[in-house]
Design an enzyme around this catalytic site. Structure first.
Site, PDB file in Angstrom:
ATOM      1  N   GLU A  48      -4.449   4.247   3.432  1.00 36.46           N
ATOM      2  CA  GLU A  48      -3.567   3.323   2.734  1.00 36.46           C
ATOM      3  C   GLU A  48      -4.228   2.844   1.454  1.00 36.46           C
ATOM      4  O   GLU A  48      -5.331   2.290   1.475  1.00 36.46           O
ATOM      5  CB  GLU A  48      -3.217   2.150   3.643  1.00 36.46           C
ATOM      6  CG  GLU A  48      -2.454   2.604   4.890  1.00 36.46           C
ATOM      7  CD  GLU A  48      -1.804   1.443   5.628  1.00 36.46           C
ATOM      8  OE1 GLU A  48      -0.952   0.769   5.033  1.00 36.46           O
ATOM      9  OE2 GLU A  48      -2.170   1.228   6.790  1.00 36.46           O
ATOM     10  N   THR A  94       0.819  -1.205   0.000  1.00 37.24           N
ATOM     11  CA  THR A  94       0.000   0.000   0.000  1.00 37.24           C
ATOM     12  C   THR A  94       0.854   1.255   0.000  1.00 37.24           C
ATOM     13  O   THR A  94       1.996   1.254   0.468  1.00 37.24           O
ATOM     14  CB  THR A  94      -0.924   0.046   1.237  1.00 37.24           C
ATOM     15  OG1 THR A  94      -0.119   0.025   2.427  1.00 37.24           O
ATOM     16  CG2 THR A  94      -1.893  -1.118   1.239  1.00 37.24           C
ATOM     17  N   ASN A  96       1.011   4.826   1.637  1.00 36.74           N
ATOM     18  CA  ASN A  96       0.523   5.485   2.848  1.00 36.74           C
ATOM     19  C   ASN A  96       0.411   6.987   2.585  1.00 36.74           C
ATOM     20  O   ASN A  96       1.408   7.690   2.487  1.00 36.74           O
ATOM     21  CB  ASN A  96       1.488   5.209   4.003  1.00 36.74           C
ATOM     22  CG  ASN A  96       0.958   5.701   5.326  1.00 36.74           C
ATOM     23  OD1 ASN A  96      -0.230   5.677   5.567  1.00 36.74           O
ATOM     24  ND2 ASN A  96       1.865   6.164   6.179  1.00 36.74           N
TER      25      ASN A  96
END
Length: 315
Positions: free
Chosen positions: A261, A211, A213
């Protein structure tokens, strides 16, 4: 579009620099939703017809933010977002009036005589419920009287969808209640967040779902915690994925500040320190705590497939 910051009282030098016949839409316009758009497009059309610049006069910070009133938390359209959208609507000049304690106590009469008339606004375009001056004393009829013979006033009617008046407060409630469909309908576009990609816990890559952030670039209204199907704008690319807004209760307890995320489908590359604009297309489910990492991985996989169907990704 030119952006001009004004303070009260406006100096004669500032007034002389910007004074010219112009049509101006007046309002806070946080959200720039379909109701706001009806006011602003009316002003732009009238300005084009009269052959004068089209202006918007708004305020920053939000009066409720300064006065500490109501359930006001964050902006639907922070200043940069507002500038970007207004420029795309054909606005020539954006006046941003600094809202502070002093301005909050200005009478409607002084606001018009000191901040509006010196700019030579020939027509002010406002919403039907426009209020101004100390404690909102000024209304549309007072604005007409104060501008009589110098500044005309045009009033846009309420903008209704399915019998309900489109409003910023309604959009806020919808975002915080998980009714993204209603919020996006009232916006006339998808609500979006913007920020730079920072370093997170890097846990996503260990479970097969890396992911990005997102560190928000401004004080946006935070939508309800949960999983969203998203469209992501990165440089000149449009990417697709899922975003989790929340505190990751499977891994943490007692965390109050949400993280953002984004897992992008079929993307490889380094996004650290890069800016992303993330459009929230659909709300998939609330955030919840899972009994095991395996259960979480299974659910993330299901969320990704749901998002792909919603986004018509690779269909």
């Amino acid at each position: 579009m030119r952006t001009v910051t004004l303070t009260y009282p406006m100096s004669p030098e500032t007034a002389a620099e910007w004074a010219q016949p112009q049509v101006a839409a007046l309002g806070q316009f946080d959200g720039l939703h379909r109701g706001h758009a009806s006011v602003i497009t009316s002003a732009v059309a009238l300005a084009r017809k009269q052959g004068v610049p089209a202006a918007v006069l708004t305020f920053h910070p939000h009066p409720k933010d300064v006065m500490g009133k109501g359930d006001y938390e964050g902006y639907l359209t922070p200043p940069f977002e507002k500038q970007e959208i207004l420029a795309s609507m054909g606005v020539d000049i954006l006046y941003v009036v600094e809202f502070n304690e002093q301005l909050s106590r200005v009478s409607p009469q002084n606001f018009v005589s000191v901040m509006l008339l010196p700019l030579h606004i020939v027509t002010a375009v406002v919403g039907f419920d426009f209020r101004f001056g100390y404690q909102g004393e000024g209304d549309v009829e007072m604005l007409r009287k104060l501008g009589e013979g110098v500044m005309n006033v045009e009033v846009a009617p309420p903008f209704l969808l399915e019998g309900e008046k489109v409003s910023s407060s309604g959009i806020r409630k919808s975002l915080q209640n998980g009714d993204l469909g209603l919020a996006n309908s009232w916006f006339g576009r998808c609500y979006h967040l913007r920020g730079e990609v920072g370093h997170g816990e890097k846990r996503g890559r260990t479970i097969g779902f890396p992911t990005a952030n997102l560190k928000l670039s401004d004080h946006f209204v935070i939508p309800t915690k949960g999983v969203y199907a998203v469209r992501v704008f990165y440089k000149d690319k449009v990417l697709y994925g899922v975003m989790n807004v929340g505190v990751k209760p499977t891994f943490h307890e007692g965390v109050l500040t949400p993280s953002f995320e984004v897992h992008l489908f079929d993307f490889e590359g380094d996004l650290y320190d890069q800016e992303l604009k993330v459009e929230l297309v659909s709300y998939i489910r609330p955030e919840r705590k899972f009994d095991s990492i395996g259960a979480l991985i299974t659910q993330i996989g299901e969320d990704a497939e749901t998002a792909k169907k919603i986004l018509e990704y690779n269909l």
